[in-house]
Design a protein around this motif. Structure first.
Motif: not given
Length: 1419
Positions: A486-487, A502-504, A536-537, A541-543
């Protein structure tokens, strides 16, 4: 002549010793022969054969005065005689003695090299001795006094083998070839070992001196060619004798062992010392293909290269495929040993990409391979051979970046994402794919597993378990690696060599890249839309959090705000999140204000910008100090670092900049943010200051590369390029004339260096419709900035182009002419060719011409430069004049016209008379006599006229972008662009000159017809006749412009004069064709041309008839021809006659003073008859051509608004007017269609319809047939075809609408009376359906793009529904005789409306009673 321990004693030659004896003692010999015998006897008692063979050079010096022939003869006879005497004394043949003696000498020479451990090359003294020795041996070979075989054997008997250079000299001097020497040794392995060790030593010695490098190259070249010729035999050599196989084995073994030595060194590259790697690099030179260009064995060369490539790829095959999968990222092109990639590249030169791929595939199928070498080979192949990009289908290629090969994710989707992929051929292929992918899972990198899951292969439904099983396995592996699918980022680069972020951090990069894409396209990126739905996640959650990070919002919305608003409007950002984001931004601003921080958005740049300015100031100090020029590159690197810091503060610069594939800017209104302008101005100011400071000490060619490096450094910051080009647009395009000389000089030099770095600059889109199809290169962009519209802009263009070209020529004075042509932007030279002669009589060759001084950079860089003098000086330079002879730099007549048309006459620097003189010079002295190869007209006035017309049309078609709306509209304008009246005057003058010679003894102007209409037709062909709206509008615009050209020319120019026999006639055939094919389709009211072109033609007709004895007859003949060949001219005359009559009558009276021509009188009579009839003063007088009378009556009714009393008018028409009424109905139908297409140009729809119904009712009352109007829609059929010829194709194609508008008058008696009614009704119905379908699918259009949807105030479906209902009702009511010819319409009915076809079929079947009474067919 006793020998010392070192060879010969002293340096005195034999001739010198003998000469000394002559001085001391009186000669008692009577002849030279006796003297020679005595000398030989003396030497025979004290001789040393080794020294004797070295005496040949010294002996030759004493006899050099006797000439070369005497010298050689003396040397040969002397040495041979000595050896013969010694051989006879020893009892051995002279050949054996000379061979042994020579071998001993060589051993002594080589011993010195062995003692100094330089066993491959000789020193200078040794080479000198060897040269003397080999010269003596060559002398011995002439009388056959030297045994080659024994000599070879003696060499091998020496304690140590000979030095390699000695062997090469023997081989090169044709004394003993290398092949003979190798064949003479029975120990093959020892020979191979000696050769390999010697070659390795030779390669290590190549860096000792330049002489050694050159000599080593020759030795390697000669030996390798011999090895190659014998080691890799061609097909023709395969039948050689067995004794030649030994040399083949040796040569093959040497090449093989040397290759192994190279590969061993490359495998241990990090452990090897630099000398060995340098030796390997030297050996790799043998793979340079050009070294073998003089040889004649290409087959052997290819065998050798293929063998080498095979050995490289199969060298030490220890790694498994699984190891290769795990390690392949480390074996990319950039990480491979440079020596290995060099070897690959040299091997690739000998083969095409296709052959290389075939061989690589064969190796992989038949050998155990070294996967590191294989994958690095693939990487080198795709990087270095562009042809291989289309052939290589390997993951390794994706590691080299998108510039070389598409990313792996994209390739995987293209290859396996649809049913036509590699795996879609069979179940076996599908199963193999998933088994292969499953086997790779334990070794795959996480990025690849993500791709396989996110973009899985296409799988038919029944095989879905295979896919699900693999996805489960891959997800399990990712879980083991602690990687979440998902990341995965939106723009994650699988070709990147960086570690996973990292995803961030990935989300921050995704946001920046998405904003850059949004900036370039103006649309939300597809990847963002897809992520909001399918991922969607990650999106929520990140974008979105990365996008909505609180900040102080600028007063003017920036790209980020616009992007966020676009997402919000698309419902991709929840309203509550957006509200919290705005609130957080306001809170942040308030907090900063409360803390006393007023530097909210721009002041944080102050410190980085100050640092940048300090480094730029330091650069100027280094450039002005010549002793510190070496420090300039390091300082520029430091400036780049400071610039990166500034950009990071202002734009958060990162990899998103690489997504700028095209720079977007508005050349008319360039906008630049304040901080960007601050940085760009700093850089440009620094460049100008550096140039002026450097020019104070040195001319450009001695200033070094500092300015070039500075510009390249700027171009390396891709995110800065849009701001840079925007600022240059502001300075040059908008503020150019106000720049001072220092600014002009600096920007001109900057442009030259910017062009050097053009490969770093993306294409530029300036928002122009002209350049919309493709972006502009940086050179083309400069051409758009340097405009010549006013006196000020022309003067600035001259200053700028003069400075740029002069700087280029001074900067690169040693460039060859060809390189000069490649590097110098052609636009600068063309601009100078235009502006310099325009402003200077001297450049035109008028007035006093002075000798041109040498072009001096000092004069350009001084504060008070005279650009007019400098431009003339540049113009006269030999190098500049040579450039003007090259095709790319020649300003053609068309280009000159385009430049001149840009000029606004009211703001021109030239007066009207000066501009006229310039035009005359350019046209008649420059371009008319010049050849077409140099952009001229070959002396052909007709060709010049064609270029004038074509260029005026091209100029008028241009968009208004280039002038930014600065030009006012005029009568002759399109898109706010005005054509210079002076240019139109030149066109009229050329046309008049052509008109003076438009007749010839053979007939018309030429066999090709009227050249003007030929030009028009050729231009229209290039536009095409497509059905798309854009193409049709472009064609109509072109037609209107061509009409304006016709109106600007003398009226009689439309008409040609031809001699038919002894009689001169007027020929309007080309004009008629132009009207019928083109003007008719852009006509007024559907069946008439506009007044201007109608009057122009008729006035031209009267003028042209002036040259005839019987002008009235000439006019009559043309107008009679118009009735059948171009009837729309007659209908146009009927429409405009009230305005035409006074003009034509006064012209006729002025020209001839005689009664009006008969055909003109006929037209006037028709008009008078219609006017009198409508005013109730007289009965209607019908002419012998009813359709002409109908046209006059129709248009007169329209002009007098007689619709309200139309029934009375029709009743008064009188008998025998059937054709008149039918024609009147046609013109009324044209008006009805006009109200549908252009309601504002014609009468109201209801009135037009009522008028048509009145006429139709009158026809029905009298039982007059009128269906032929619609029946003649097919060309060549029906009596009323002439009416269709007088109407626009667009209007004719819409007749089905008019037909079904008349249904209120269609009664049963019409169906019974007219046998063809049903045929016409069905035909009109199918055409109506075709119009509707063509509106839905324009590609199918056969009516010039016309469709039912283009008709105003018409509900398409409603029209079709009513027509269908009427048709089905009529089919059932029509008599059986109506179905006789209906079969040919059943196929179209089946395509469009099967129910109508069924009704036709059912109604056309005979009844039972009719079948019973039918007579049988007996014969």
């Amino acid at each position: 002549m006793a020998a010392g321990p070192g060879g010969r004693r002293g340096s005195r030659a034999l001739s010198e010793l003998l000469a000394g004896r002559v001085k001391k003692q009186k000669c008692t010999f009577e002849s030279g022969q006796e003297l020679q015998k005595a000398a030989v006897h003396l030497l025979s008692c004290h001789q040393n054969l080794n020294d004797l063979l070295l005496e040949v050079e010294s002996s030759s010096k004493s006899t050099e005065q006797s000439g070369p022939e005497t010298q050689n003869a003396f040397s040969e006879s002397f040495v041979v005689s000595i050896l013969q005497e010694q051989a006879s004394r020893l009892g051995v043949p002279i050949g054996i003695l000379s061979a042994k003696t020579t071998a001993t000498n060589i051993d002594q020479i080589c011993n010195i090299s062995r003692e100094s451990n330089q066993a491959a090359l000789l020193n200078l003294e040794q080479r000198k001795k060897l040269s003397y020795l080999l010269q003596t041996v060559k002398d011995l070979l002439v009388p056959n006094a030297f045994c080659r075989l024994l000599f070879c054997q003696e060499l091998w008997k020496m304690q140590n083998p000979p030095v390699l250079e000695v062997v090469w000299h023997l081989h090169r001097g044709n004394i003993v070839s290398l092949g003979e020497l190798l064949e003479s040794n029975s120990d093959t392995s020892a020979v191979v070992e000696w050769l390999c060790s010697s070659l390795c030593l030779l390669c290590k010695q190549t860096d000792s001196s330049s002489l050694d490098v050159e000599l080593s190259g020759h030795i390697l070249s000669d030996f390798v060619i011999m090895f190659l010729q014998n080691g890799f035999q061609q097909t023709s050599d395969l039948g050689k004798k067995v004794e030649f196989q030994k040399i083949h084995h040796i040569c093959y073994a040497v090449l093989q062992q040397m290759l192994t030595w190279v590969l061993d060194a490359l495998a241990n590259e990090k452990q090897e010392d630099s000398s060995k790697l340098q030796a390997v690099k030297c050996w790799l030179n043998i793979f340079t293909v050009t070294m073998y260009k003089s040889t004649s064995f290409p087959e052997s060369l290819q065998q050798f290269f293929i063998h080498t490539l095979t050995k490289i790829l199969t060298y030490n095959p220890l790694l498994k495929a699984s190891d290769a999968i795990h390690m392949q990222r480390e074996w990319s092109f950039a990480r491979t040993c440079p020596l290995l990639t060099t070897l690959y590249r040299k091997l690739f030169v000998a083969f095409s990409a296709e052959k290389l791929m075939c061989h690589l595939q064969q190796i992989l199928e038949t050998h155990e391979v070294n996967w590191q070498h294989v994958l690095s080979c693939f990487s080198t192949l795709v990087v270095c051979q562009t042809e291989a990009e289309q052939l290589v289908k390997a993951r390794q290629a994706a590691l080299e970046g998108p510039a070389v090969f598409m990313p792996y994710a994209e390739w995987f989707k293209v290859s396996f994402g649809n049913a036509s992929g590699y795996h879609g051929s069979s179940k076996k292929a599908l199963v193999f794919l998933f088994e292969f992918l499953s086997e790779l899972v334990p070794f795959e990198a996480p990025q690849y597993l993500k791709v396989h899951i996110m973009h899985p292969p296409f799988v038919p439904t029944k095989y879905r378990p295979f896919l699900l099983e693999y996805i489960t396995l891959a997800k399990t592996r990712l879980a083991d690696l602690k990687v979440a699918i998902e990341d995965m980022g939106l723009y994650e680069d699988l070709s990147s060599t960086k570690e996973a972020v990292q995803p961030q951090s990935q989300a921050l990069e995704d946001v920046e890249k998405a904003i850059r894409i949004f900036e370039n396209t103006g649309k939300i990126p597809t990847s963002v839309i897809e992520a909001s739905i399918f991922r969607r996640p990650y999106y929520t959650s990140h974008f979105i959090p990365a996008l909505l990070m609180p900040r102080v919002l600028p007063e003017i919305p920036d790209l980020r705000i616009i992007f966020i608003d676009s997402l919000k409007r698309a419902d991709k950002i929840p309203p509550n999140l957006y509200s919290r984001y705005i609130q957080a931004c306001h809170s942040l601003k308030e907090k900063l204000l409360q803390d006393g921080s007023t530097e909210l958005e721009t002041d944080h740049l102050k410190e980085p910008v100050e640092q940048l300015k300090a480094e730029l100031d330091e650069l100027i100090m280094l450039i002005t100090d010549q002793s510190k020029h070496d420090a300039v590159p390091a300082q520029i690197a430091l400036i780049s670092e400071r610039l990166m810091t500034v950009l990071r503060h202002s734009h958060n610069e990162n990899e998103a900049a690489s997504f700028i594939f095209q720079i977007q800017l508005n050349i008319c209104a360039p906008k630049l943010e304040q901080q960007d302008q601050c940085v760009i101005d700093l850089l440009l100011t620094s460049f100008c200051q550096n140039l002026i400071a450097a020019s104070y000490f040195n001319p450009p060619d001695r200033q070094g590369p500092c300015l070039c490096l500075f510009v390249k450094m700027i171009c390396g910051h891709r995110h800065l390029l849009p701001a840079l080009l925007t600022r240059l647009c502001q300075l040059i395009y908008h503020q150019g004339p106000s720049l001072n000389d220092a600014h002009v000089l600096g920007l001109a030099a900057f442009m030259i260096h910017l062009n050097e770095s053009k490969f770093l600059i993306p294409e530029v889109n300036i928002g122009s419709q002209v350049a919309a199809a493709k972006g502009l290169s940086v050179a083309e962009y400069w051409n758009h900035l340097l405009v010549c519209r006013t006196g000020e802009s022309i003067a600035f263009c001259m200053r700028f182009c003069t400075a740029a070209v002069a700087y280029f020529l001074c900067k690169f004075p040693s460039l060859s002419h060809n390189d000069l042509c490649k590097l110098l932007p052609s636009g600068l030279i063309k601009k100078l060719q235009y502006v310099v002669p325009r402003l200077s009589l001297e450049a035109r060759g008028i007035g006093h011409e002075e000798e041109a001084p040498e072009l001096s950079w000092r004069s350009l860089s001084c504060p008070s430069v005279n650009y007019m003098k400098t431009s003339i000086c540049l113009w006269k330079q030999t190098r500049f004049q040579e450039l003007l002879k090259e095709k790319p730099f020649q300003l053609s007549f068309r280009e000159w016209l385009l430049f001149e048309l840009e000029v606004q006459p009211e703001k021109d620097i030239l007066s009207v008379s000066e501009r006229q003189d310039f035009h005359y010079w350019a046209l008649y002295q420059w371009y008319l006599p010049a050849s077409s190869a140099s952009g001229g007209c070959d002396g052909n006035l007709e060709k010049a006229c064609g270029i004038l017309i074509g260029t005026i049309l091209d100029f008028s078609q241009r968009s208004e972008l280039d002038n930014c709306g600065q030009l006012e509209k005029s009568e002759f304008s399109v898109h706010n662009r005005t054509v210079d009246p002076d240019i139109l005057c030149r066109l009229q003058e050329v046309v008049l000159e052509l008109g003076c010679r438009k007749t010839s003894p053979t007939g018309c102007w030429n066999d090709k017809g009227h050249f003007l209409f030929r030009i028009f037709q050729e231009r229209l062909k290039t536009i095409g006749n497509g059905s798309a709206v854009g193409e049709r509008l472009l064609r109509q615009q072109e037609m209107l412009l061509q009409k304006r050209i016709l109106l600007s020319l003398p009226p009689s120019f439309l008409i040609m004069m031809c001699r038919r026999g002894k009689k001169m006639t007027l020929d309007c055939e080309d004009f008629f064709h132009f009207v019928n094919t083109e003007l008719r389709n852009v006509c007024y009211r559907g069946c008439a041309l506009s007044y201007d072109i109608t009057a122009h033609f008729l006035r031209g007709l009267l003028n042209a008839s002036l040259d005839y004895e019987e002008p009235a007859q000439a006019v009559n003949d043309v107008l009679k021809t118009c009735r059948t060949e171009c009837p729309i001219i007659i209908s146009s005359a009927a429409l405009w006659w009230p305005r035409l009559e006074p003009v034509l009558c006064s012209q006729w009276k002025r020209l001839f003073g005689a009664p009006l021509a008969q055909e003109l009188q006929r037209l006037r009579k028709c008009q008078n008859s219609a006017t009198s009839f409508l005013s109730l003063e007289a009965e209607f007088s019908l002419s012998d051509i009813p359709w002409i009378s109908a046209a006059f009556l129709h248009f007169t009714c329209q002009q007098q608004a007689a619709h309200g009393r139309m029934r009375d008018v029709l009743k008064r028409v009188g008998p025998d007017t059937e054709q008149l009424l039918v024609c009147l109905l046609f013109f009324s139908l044209m008006d009805l269609i006009l109200t549908r297409l252009a309601p504002k140009q014609g009468p109201e729809v209801q009135k037009s319809l009522e008028w048509c119904l009145e006429i139709l009712g009158c026809l029905e009352e009298q039982g007059i047939s009128w269906l032929a109007l619609f029946h003649s829609a097919e060309k060549g059929r029906g009596p009323y075809q002439i009416l269709h010829s007088a109407a626009s194709d667009q209007y004719v194609s819409l007749l089905p609408i008019a037909f079904y508008s008349l249904t209120p008058c269609f009664h049963q008696n019409l169906l019974n009376r007219e046998q063809t009614f049903l045929y016409v009704a069905v035909d009109m119905y199918t055409q109506l359906l075709r119009l509707y379908i063509e509106g839905e699918n324009p590609q199918r259009s056969d009516h010039g793009g016309q469709s039912l949807h283009s008709v105003k105030h018409v509900d398409s479906l409603e029209v079709i529904t009513k027509a269908r209902r009427f048709l089905l009702h009529s089919i059932a009511r029509c008599p059986k005789k109506s179905f006789l010819h209906i079969q040919q319409l059943q196929n179209p009915c089946e395509e469009f409306d099967p129910e109508v076809k069924a009704a036709l079929f059912h109604s056309s079947k005979p009844t039972v009673a009719e079948d019973f009474y039918d007579e049988p067919v007996l014969f």
